[in-house]
Write an enzyme that holds these catalytic residues in place. Structure first.
Site, PDB file in Angstrom:
ATOM      1  N   GLY A 164      30.207-164.041  16.284  1.00 16.38           N
ATOM      2  CA  GLY A 164      29.004-163.667  17.035  1.00 16.38           C
ATOM      3  C   GLY A 164      29.287-163.889  18.492  1.00 16.38           C
ATOM      4  O   GLY A 164      29.392-165.031  18.937  1.00 16.38           O
ATOM      5  N   HIS A 165      29.501-162.809  19.239  1.00 18.82           N
ATOM      6  CA  HIS A 165      29.819-162.947  20.658  1.00 18.82           C
ATOM      7  C   HIS A 165      28.641-162.465  21.484  1.00 18.82           C
ATOM      8  O   HIS A 165      28.202-161.332  21.344  1.00 18.82           O
ATOM      9  CB  HIS A 165      31.088-162.151  20.992  1.00 18.82           C
ATOM     10  CG  HIS A 165      32.310-162.755  20.371  1.00 18.82           C
ATOM     11  ND1 HIS A 165      33.536-162.158  20.364  1.00 18.82           N
ATOM     12  CD2 HIS A 165      32.478-163.937  19.743  1.00 18.82           C
ATOM     13  CE1 HIS A 165      34.414-162.947  19.753  1.00 18.82           C
ATOM     14  NE2 HIS A 165      33.786-164.028  19.359  1.00 18.82           N
ATOM     15  N   ASP A 221      32.655-170.464  18.739  1.00 21.81           N
ATOM     16  CA  ASP A 221      31.463-170.610  19.592  1.00 21.81           C
ATOM     17  C   ASP A 221      31.772-171.246  20.943  1.00 21.81           C
ATOM     18  O   ASP A 221      30.912-171.896  21.540  1.00 21.81           O
ATOM     19  CB  ASP A 221      30.365-171.444  18.893  1.00 21.81           C
ATOM     20  CG  ASP A 221      30.001-170.873  17.551  1.00 21.81           C
ATOM     21  OD1 ASP A 221      30.007-169.644  17.420  1.00 21.81           O
ATOM     22  OD2 ASP A 221      29.718-171.670  16.631  1.00 21.81           O
ATOM     23  N   LYS A 234      33.596-167.445  24.159  1.00 20.22           N
ATOM     24  CA  LYS A 234      34.684-166.490  24.430  1.00 20.22           C
ATOM     25  C   LYS A 234      34.154-165.150  24.901  1.00 20.22           C
ATOM     26  O   LYS A 234      34.752-164.502  25.757  1.00 20.22           O
ATOM     27  CB  LYS A 234      35.540-166.277  23.169  1.00 20.22           C
ATOM     28  CG  LYS A 234      36.306-167.501  22.748  1.00 20.22           C
ATOM     29  CD  LYS A 234      37.117-167.228  21.501  1.00 20.22           C
ATOM     30  CE  LYS A 234      36.292-166.974  20.270  1.00 20.22           C
ATOM     31  NZ  LYS A 234      35.478-168.084  19.803  1.00 20.22           N
ATOM     32  N   GLN A 277      36.392-166.683  16.340  1.00 20.60           N
ATOM     33  CA  GLN A 277      36.457-168.062  15.814  1.00 20.60           C
ATOM     34  C   GLN A 277      37.339-168.917  16.741  1.00 20.60           C
ATOM     35  O   GLN A 277      37.505-168.571  17.900  1.00 20.60           O
ATOM     36  CB  GLN A 277      36.958-168.094  14.362  1.00 20.60           C
ATOM     37  CG  GLN A 277      35.983-167.495  13.356  1.00 20.60           C
ATOM     38  CD  GLN A 277      36.089-165.994  13.219  1.00 20.60           C
ATOM     39  OE1 GLN A 277      37.173-165.455  13.148  1.00 20.60           O
ATOM     40  NE2 GLN A 277      34.967-165.318  13.169  1.00 20.60           N
TER      41      GLN A 277
HETATM   42  P1  IMP Z   1      33.735-167.746   7.084  1.00 21.13           P
HETATM   43  O1  IMP Z   1      34.555-167.269   8.237  1.00 21.13           O
HETATM   44  O2  IMP Z   1      32.383-167.067   7.008  1.00 21.13           O
HETATM   45  O3  IMP Z   1      34.475-167.718   5.789  1.00 21.13           O
HETATM   46  O4  IMP Z   1      33.376-169.300   7.347  1.00 21.13           O
HETATM   47  C1  IMP Z   1      34.376-170.312   7.331  1.00 21.13           C
HETATM   48  C2  IMP Z   1      34.087-171.356   8.404  1.00 21.13           C
HETATM   49  O5  IMP Z   1      34.256-170.753   9.681  1.00 21.13           O
HETATM   50  C3  IMP Z   1      32.669-171.906   8.394  1.00 21.13           C
HETATM   51  O6  IMP Z   1      32.715-173.254   8.840  1.00 21.13           O
HETATM   52  C4  IMP Z   1      31.952-171.062   9.425  1.00 21.13           C
HETATM   53  O7  IMP Z   1      30.823-171.716   9.970  1.00 21.13           O
HETATM   54  C5  IMP Z   1      33.072-170.913  10.443  1.00 21.13           C
HETATM   55  N1  IMP Z   1      32.938-169.712  11.283  1.00 21.13           N
HETATM   56  C6  IMP Z   1      33.241-168.442  10.971  1.00 21.13           C
HETATM   57  N2  IMP Z   1      33.036-167.629  12.029  1.00 21.13           N
HETATM   58  C7  IMP Z   1      32.619-168.407  13.035  1.00 21.13           C
HETATM   59  C8  IMP Z   1      32.290-168.149  14.405  1.00 21.13           C
HETATM   60  O8  IMP Z   1      32.358-167.027  14.913  1.00 21.13           O
HETATM   61  N3  IMP Z   1      31.894-169.239  15.131  1.00 21.13           N
HETATM   62  C9  IMP Z   1      31.858-170.491  14.609  1.00 21.13           C
HETATM   63  N4  IMP Z   1      32.164-170.769  13.362  1.00 21.13           N
HETATM   64  C10 IMP Z   1      32.552-169.737  12.567  1.00 21.13           C
END
Ligand code: IMP
Length: 422
Positions: free
Chosen positions: A39-40, A12, A15, A223
């Protein structure tokens, strides 16, 4: 210039906007890891596009967008996303979007297994996006995953889905969760693939040909570094390599193809999900949420907010090989009278300038801060770096000094035009 854009915090970082800004000089935009957990948000000409699996280059004409082999694809989610973006007036043609035949598939069972695992962890849950990312990567590593190329063989796909559904149902039944019907899962997947099939190709030679032809490649990281499965705050991480190396393994381009790594960070720090966050600050969170900022693009969850943490950023610059920093959301600090920058942690009376590996050390990490005066004026109208107030320039210079990397870009608002080159 072939560029990786890497998140330096917990995701977040904004990017999407930096990718969008750099896309004007790129020929291809590539996603190489993660899935629709990302989520971009891209805002251009006042129109807001929220992208999860589609590379941000889709909002431009004449850019080739690649979903690389390292991504995990939820076929139904991707078809929905394509329809949503097409409804906003952007055609997603086979020339515009290429999908790697080696990418792995997220099945509906993966999402339910993700939720089941989270439920079983109780107060220790990871706080995942419940998009099935972890279980899909687990199947990949466990060598029982399904790949895009498998869909040319319907009998194989049906057999693999039937076996995985039976195995997943046993686990789900143990948690009294709804189980799946294999035939329904197969039919859902085959329907989604009818829409995706024209985009599927071997993307590796396409990328190599573009590299050899000196086209400009832009890798859109998803991420952030602290969510990297190797370098992040394990186990509170995602299941892919979100750092620069993931761009190579997730696309098939070698390290020598990369010429520049832009590291994106906010002017402060945010995090969603569970896990350590030493510089979290309730006052700053309330203030930013009050401005309607810092709600997740994928789940809508409010993000915890805190002061800039250069212990994390220093480490992130190291492991990514960052050549220039892109600092976003500077305007979020416009009203603050005093700003804190964390320069190190005190852990058990020892000063740490890099993050610890031990899980329990995070609980004892006390941030050591340096205070800087705020600028207390609106920066959203600044169109050149030199227009920023002196205190803002001092704040950015100190950030760069503490990370040992120069500032390349600064964001002062959500629009494409609100990005200042240094
Ligand atoms: P997962 O990727 O859904 O398995 O989540 C694992 C961790 O990564 C959690 O803390 C999510 O909130 C975080 N996470 C996954 N994708 C994003 C992103 O695009 N932005 C921020 N946090 C993310």
């Amino acid at each position: 210039m072939n560029t990786i854009i890497a998140g330096l915090q917990w995701g977040d970082e904004g990017k999407g906007k930096i990718v969008d800004y750099l896309t004007k000089s790129a020929d291809l935009v590539i996603r190489s890891q993660g899935g629709n957990n990302a989520g971009h948000t891209v805002i251009t000409n006042g129109v807001k596009y929220i992208l999860h699996l589609l590379p941000s280059g889709v909002v431009w004409d004449h850019k080739v967008n690649v979903i690389g082999n390292g991504v995990v694809i939820d076929p139904v989610g991707l078809v929905d996303e394509i329809r949503r973006i097409e409804a906003q007036g952007i055609a997603i043609t086979p020339e515009k979007l290429l999908i790697s035949d080696r990418a792995h598939i997220v099945l509906p069972i993966h999402k339910e297994l993700d939720a089941a695992r989270e439920a079983s962890l109780g107060s220790h849950k990871i706080g995942t996006t419940k998009r099935g990312i972890g279980p899909a990567y687990a199947d990949k590593i466990n060598r029982c995953g399904l790949r895009v190329a498998d869909f040319t063989d319907r009998a194989f796909v049906s057999g693999r889905i039937t076996r995985r559904v039976a195995e997943a149902n046993e686990i789900l039944a143990r948690y009294s969760l709804p189980t799946f019907d294999a035939a329904a899962v197969c039919s859902e997947m085959f329907t989604a693939f009818e829409r995706l099939a024209p985009h599927v190709t071997n993307t590796i030679p396409v990328l190599h040909a573009a590299w050899k032809a000196k086209q400009s490649l832009l890798f859109e990281g998803a991420q952030g570094t602290l969510l990297d499965v190797d370098f992040g705050t394990y186990p509170f991480v995602t299941s892919s390599n979100t750092t620069a190396g993931g761009a190579c393994t997730g696309s098939g381009l070698p390290p020598m193809a990369i010429e520049r790594v832009i590291g994106v960070c906010k002017a402060y720090t945010t995090r969603v999900g569970s896990g350590p966050f030493p510089t979290a600050d309730a006052g700053l969170s309330d203030y930013l949420h009050g401005l309607g900022r810092e709600f997740g693009a994928t789940t809508g969850r409010p993000r915890a907010c805190g002061w800039l943490d250069t212990v994390l950023l220093r480490f992130a610059c190291m492991v990514n090989g960052v050549t220039g920093l892109a600092v976003t959301n500077l305007d979020g600090l416009d009203a603050s009278d005093t700003l804190q920058i964390c320069t190190s942690y005190a852990i058990d009376d020892k000063v740490h300038t890099l993050p610890p590996a031990e899980r329990d050390a995070w609980d004892r990490a006390v941030p050591i801060y340096e205070s800087l005066p705020g600028w207390q004026c609106d920066t959203t109208g600044c169109s050149r770096y030199q227009d920023l107030p002196g205190q803002a320039q001092t704040y950015l210079a100190r950030l760069a000094e503490l990370c040992g990397v120069p500032i390349a870009l600064v964001g002062v608002g959500p629009d494409r035009a609100q990005t200042l080159a240094v």
